[in-house]
Scaffold this active site. Structure first.
Site, mmCIF file in Angstrom:
data_model
loop_
_atom_site.group_PDB
_atom_site.id
_atom_site.type_symbol
_atom_site.label_atom_id
_atom_site.label_comp_id
_atom_site.label_asym_id
_atom_site.label_seq_id
_atom_site.Cartn_x
_atom_site.Cartn_y
_atom_site.Cartn_z
ATOM 1 N N ASN A 142 28.439 -31.544 -30.241
ATOM 2 C CA ASN A 142 28.316 -32.039 -28.821
ATOM 3 C C ASN A 142 29.304 -31.068 -28.211
ATOM 4 O O ASN A 142 30.658 -30.784 -28.631
ATOM 5 C CB ASN A 142 29.124 -33.387 -28.516
ATOM 6 C CG ASN A 142 29.271 -33.943 -27.202
ATOM 7 O OD1 ASN A 142 28.205 -34.354 -26.652
ATOM 8 N ND2 ASN A 142 30.233 -33.605 -26.322
ATOM 9 N N ALA A 145 -9.932 5.246 -4.111
ATOM 10 C CA ALA A 145 -8.920 6.564 -3.433
ATOM 11 C C ALA A 145 -8.461 6.291 -2.172
ATOM 12 O O ALA A 145 -7.311 7.181 -1.747
ATOM 13 C CB ALA A 145 -9.794 7.761 -3.327
ATOM 14 N N GLY A 146 -8.836 5.186 -1.539
ATOM 15 C CA GLY A 146 -8.464 4.829 -0.162
ATOM 16 C C GLY A 146 -6.814 4.412 -0.050
ATOM 17 O O GLY A 146 -6.101 4.131 -1.071
ATOM 18 N N GLY A 159 -21.096 -3.129 6.550
ATOM 19 C CA GLY A 159 -22.538 -2.613 6.651
ATOM 20 C C GLY A 159 -23.447 -3.921 6.455
ATOM 21 O O GLY A 159 -23.247 -4.837 5.838
ATOM 22 N N ALA A 195 32.151 -30.603 -21.488
ATOM 23 C CA ALA A 195 31.838 -29.888 -20.003
ATOM 24 C C ALA A 195 32.584 -28.484 -20.007
ATOM 25 O O ALA A 195 33.857 -28.500 -20.440
ATOM 26 C CB ALA A 195 31.924 -30.683 -19.034
ATOM 27 N N ARG A 228 -3.502 -0.089 6.523
ATOM 28 C CA ARG A 228 -3.177 -1.349 7.107
ATOM 29 C C ARG A 228 -2.069 -2.212 6.248
ATOM 30 O O ARG A 228 -1.627 -3.027 6.436
ATOM 31 C CB ARG A 228 -4.418 -2.239 7.509
ATOM 32 C CG ARG A 228 -4.890 -2.011 8.841
ATOM 33 C CD ARG A 228 -6.181 -2.661 9.032
ATOM 34 N NE ARG A 228 -7.232 -2.492 8.268
ATOM 35 C CZ ARG A 228 -8.045 -3.412 8.073
ATOM 36 N NH1 ARG A 228 -8.068 -4.552 8.706
ATOM 37 N NH2 ARG A 228 -9.247 -2.811 7.446
ATOM 38 N N ASN A 247 -7.236 -5.471 2.657
ATOM 39 C CA ASN A 247 -7.031 -4.432 3.449
ATOM 40 C C ASN A 247 -5.524 -4.753 4.150
ATOM 41 O O ASN A 247 -4.996 -3.507 4.627
ATOM 42 C CB ASN A 247 -7.772 -4.243 4.562
ATOM 43 C CG ASN A 247 -9.448 -3.907 4.280
ATOM 44 O OD1 ASN A 247 -9.657 -2.994 3.519
ATOM 45 N ND2 ASN A 247 -10.222 -4.789 4.452
ATOM 46 N N ASP A 303 -10.293 -2.445 -4.512
ATOM 47 C CA ASP A 303 -9.748 -3.241 -3.595
ATOM 48 C C ASP A 303 -10.333 -4.874 -3.526
ATOM 49 O O ASP A 303 -10.250 -5.416 -2.644
ATOM 50 C CB ASP A 303 -9.132 -2.867 -2.421
ATOM 51 C CG ASP A 303 -10.575 -2.201 -1.713
ATOM 52 O OD1 ASP A 303 -11.692 -2.332 -2.161
ATOM 53 O OD2 ASP A 303 -10.243 -1.844 -0.383
ATOM 54 N N GLY A 324 -15.370 9.591 2.126
ATOM 55 C CA GLY A 324 -16.493 8.500 2.237
ATOM 56 C C GLY A 324 -16.764 8.021 0.802
ATOM 57 O O GLY A 324 -16.471 8.778 -0.038
HETATM 58 C C1 UD1 Z 1 -17.887 0.414 2.920
HETATM 59 C C2 UD1 Z 1 -19.293 0.230 2.900
HETATM 60 C C3 UD1 Z 1 -19.938 -1.002 3.679
HETATM 61 C C4 UD1 Z 1 -19.288 -2.362 2.905
HETATM 62 C C5 UD1 Z 1 -17.886 -2.339 2.717
HETATM 63 C C6 UD1 Z 1 -17.685 -3.569 1.981
HETATM 64 C C7 UD1 Z 1 -20.042 2.481 2.814
HETATM 65 C C8 UD1 Z 1 -20.298 3.465 3.730
HETATM 66 N N1 UD1 Z 1 -19.778 1.158 3.601
HETATM 67 O O1 UD1 Z 1 -17.368 0.192 4.086
HETATM 68 O O2 UD1 Z 1 -21.244 -1.219 3.811
HETATM 69 O O3 UD1 Z 1 -19.794 -3.552 3.792
HETATM 70 O O4 UD1 Z 1 -17.440 -1.244 2.241
HETATM 71 O O5 UD1 Z 1 -16.109 -3.536 2.075
HETATM 72 O O6 UD1 Z 1 -20.092 2.674 1.830
HETATM 73 N N2 UD1 Z 1 -13.080 4.693 -0.981
HETATM 74 C C9 UD1 Z 1 -12.707 5.999 -1.752
HETATM 75 N N3 UD1 Z 1 -13.085 7.317 -1.140
HETATM 76 C C10 UD1 Z 1 -13.462 7.171 0.251
HETATM 77 C C11 UD1 Z 1 -13.821 6.007 1.112
HETATM 78 C C12 UD1 Z 1 -13.664 5.020 0.317
HETATM 79 O O7 UD1 Z 1 -12.384 5.800 -2.814
HETATM 80 O O8 UD1 Z 1 -13.470 8.510 0.709
HETATM 81 C C13 UD1 Z 1 -12.818 3.532 -1.594
HETATM 82 C C14 UD1 Z 1 -11.806 2.763 -1.024
HETATM 83 O O9 UD1 Z 1 -10.501 3.026 -1.703
HETATM 84 C C15 UD1 Z 1 -12.319 1.350 -1.244
HETATM 85 C C16 UD1 Z 1 -13.925 1.485 -1.176
HETATM 86 O O10 UD1 Z 1 -14.140 2.742 -1.536
HETATM 87 O O11 UD1 Z 1 -12.120 0.643 -2.473
HETATM 88 C C17 UD1 Z 1 -14.451 0.907 0.164
HETATM 89 O O12 UD1 Z 1 -13.840 1.871 1.205
HETATM 90 P P1 UD1 Z 1 -13.551 1.506 2.893
HETATM 91 O O13 UD1 Z 1 -13.191 2.556 3.625
HETATM 92 O O14 UD1 Z 1 -12.986 0.184 2.769
HETATM 93 O O15 UD1 Z 1 -15.241 1.092 2.891
HETATM 94 P P2 UD1 Z 1 -15.770 0.585 4.502
HETATM 95 O O16 UD1 Z 1 -15.920 1.645 5.449
HETATM 96 O O17 UD1 Z 1 -15.047 -0.634 4.950
HETATM 97 CA CA CA Z 2 -13.211 -1.925 3.678
#
Ligand code: UD1
Ligand code: CA
Length: 454
Positions: free
Chosen positions: A373, A10-11, A136, A376, A15, A223, A102, A78
């Protein structure tokens, strides 16, 4: 065992600075999410749920598979919140694997081991990273996982932990669903962290297991455009290595691009700068010289593609020689021992054995026989401005240089066409046909002189 898979996608990918959603950004011409979906399919899951948000319709349209269930996460609150959206689609029995849209190059064997560990316990895929910044951290006590702390929530000593959470997890469904209900957003980012299910598992006295990834590329998320470009090189090197392991000679594995699938026979050589797209099949002893571009085509045994040739949706037989600087467009079919030389374009045509079209020609919508043949500068004038018409050239024909064949037209077996002819009617077999004005010389002709400047 019944496995469900939830892919978080969903992200927005701010970037990337792109109108295209991050999960649709291409790696070797295939969207990132496509890799994760294909890998997921190979596990034959009971449910495959993709949580989408940004660019929703486009993402859905890109993957029309009936096996995918789409769930919208309207606001990105989240990773925990994202999985909560998928929870209603997950059965109570079985277990769920969580993947990221991703993180494209996941390793099947590693995931299989994780899924086994995630049958009765929460299992987390971790990796020890030299520079763990941004990830994390896995906090352990007596070797056992206690919790995952996000970078932004880390204290100074936690920041030194090298073992990171890849984000990929597996857990029994009934436990996962229960934990998801108990998540809160009390943290620095005010997000519902999926990682908090680790603490909840410990609270419930259920040990959290881990599996560690063997290599970094298999857990790397994308990213930005530069991360995408780095992964493209990693991916191309992996693909080149697979071909080399099968016996293909690749002159420089850092200078080849395979955007699709190449199948190669024995003793194939590929020089630098070549691009392969779609499905390409190279027979035994095929040589592809520098900077050639081959898409959805088949090249027969012992054929050689000379530098800077473009081949698209074409079939090249055995012992052919193409290029340099040749262009085979869709619908080209060459039988064996055909030579196509520099600055020759062939489109939607069949060319039979031992025929040569060596220089500066256009052959379109044509059927050309054996041992012909074509001189050209020969052009088949297949287009009258409204419709396309066919040209037929029978076996053993010789076409003199700079001939225009105005289609529809047929050149009979063994005919010869005089250089510079414009052929508008069928030419009979065996004869010499010439269609150009006779050469005349005007004696005593005086050259024009330059006007005096006034
Ligand atoms: C997350 C982890 C972190 C880990 C990292 C690895 C959590 C809280 N943290 O962090 O521990 O080291 O990934 O890359 O889980 N996404 C959604 N909806 C949301 C938020 C995210 O679908 O509301 C999806 C994004 O599209 C992506 C994935 O979840 O595919 C990770 O999201 P991202 O924001 O990159 O997580 P981080 O904060 O980097
Ligand atoms: Ca990430």
């Amino acid at each position: 065992m019944s496995l469900s898979i939830v892919i978080l996608a969903a992200g927005k990918g701010t970037r990337m600075r792109s109108d295209l959603p991050k999960v649709l950004q291409p790696l070797a011409h295939k969207p990132l999410l496509g890799y994760v979906i294909d890998a997921s399919m190979s596990f034959k899951p009971k449910e495959l749920v993709v949580v989408y948000g940004y660019g929703g319709d486009l993402v859905k349209k890109t993957f029309p598979s009936p096996h995918i269930q789409w769930v919208e996460q309207k606001e990105q609150l989240g990773t925990g919140h994202a999985v909560q959206q998928a929870a209603p689609l997950i059965k109570d029995e079985g277990n769920t694997l969580i993947l990221y849209g991703d993180v494209p190059l996941i390793d099947q064997k590693t995931i299989e081991r994780l899924v086994i560990k995630g049958q009765k316990n929460l299992a987390v895929l971790t990796y020890s990273k030299k520079d763990p910044k941004g990830y994390g951290r896995i906090v352990r006590k007596d070797d056992r996982i206690q919790k995952i702390v996000e970078e932004k929530d880390c204290d100074e000593s936690q920041k030194n932990i090298k073992e990171i959470n890849t984000g990929i997890m597996c857990a029994p469904n009934h436990l996962l669903k229960n934990w998801l209900k108990r998540l809160t957003n009390q943290n620095v980012q005010k997000e519902y962290y999926l990682t908090d299910i680790v603490g909840l598992s410990i609270e419930d006295n259920i040990e959290v297991l881990s599996e560690s990834a063997d290599n970094e590329v298999s857990i790397t998320g994308i990213n930005s455009k530069s991360e995408l470009a780095n992964m493209e090189r990693d991916y191309q090197l992996m693909t080149a290595k697979t071909l080399m392991d099968q016996g293909v000679t690749i002159i420089d594995p850092s200078r080849i691009d395979i955007r699709g699938e190449v199948t190669a026979g024995k003793d194939v050589t590929i020089d630098v700068g070549c691009i392969f797209e779609g499905k390409v099949v190279l027979g035994n002893h095929v040589k592809v010289a520098a900077y050639s571009h081959i898409k959805d085509s088949i090249i027969g045994d012992h054929s050689s593609i000379e530098p800077y040739s473009h081949i698209d949706e074409s079939k090249v037989g055995s012992h052919c020689r193409i290029g340099p600087f040749a262009r085979l467009r869709p619908g080209t079919k060459l039988q064996s021992h055909v030579h196509i030389g520099n600055f020759v374009e062939i489109k939607n045509s069949e060319i039979n054995d031992h025929t040569n079209i060596n220089h500066l020609s256009y052959v379109g919508d044509s059927l050309v026989g054996k041992s012909v043949n074509i001189g050209a500068g020969t052009i088949t004038c297949n287009y009258d401005g409204a419709n396309k018409h066919p040209t037929k050239i029978e076996d053993d024909v010789f076409i003199g240089s700079n001939t225009a064949l105005v289609a529809p037209v047929k050149i009979g077996k063994g005919a010869t066409i005089g250089a510079g002819s414009t052929i508008t009617k069928d030419a009979p077999p065996g004869d010499l046909t010439v269609a150009r004005s006779k050469q005349t010389s005007i004696s005593g002709w005086t050259k024009p002189t330059k006007n005096k400047e006034t």
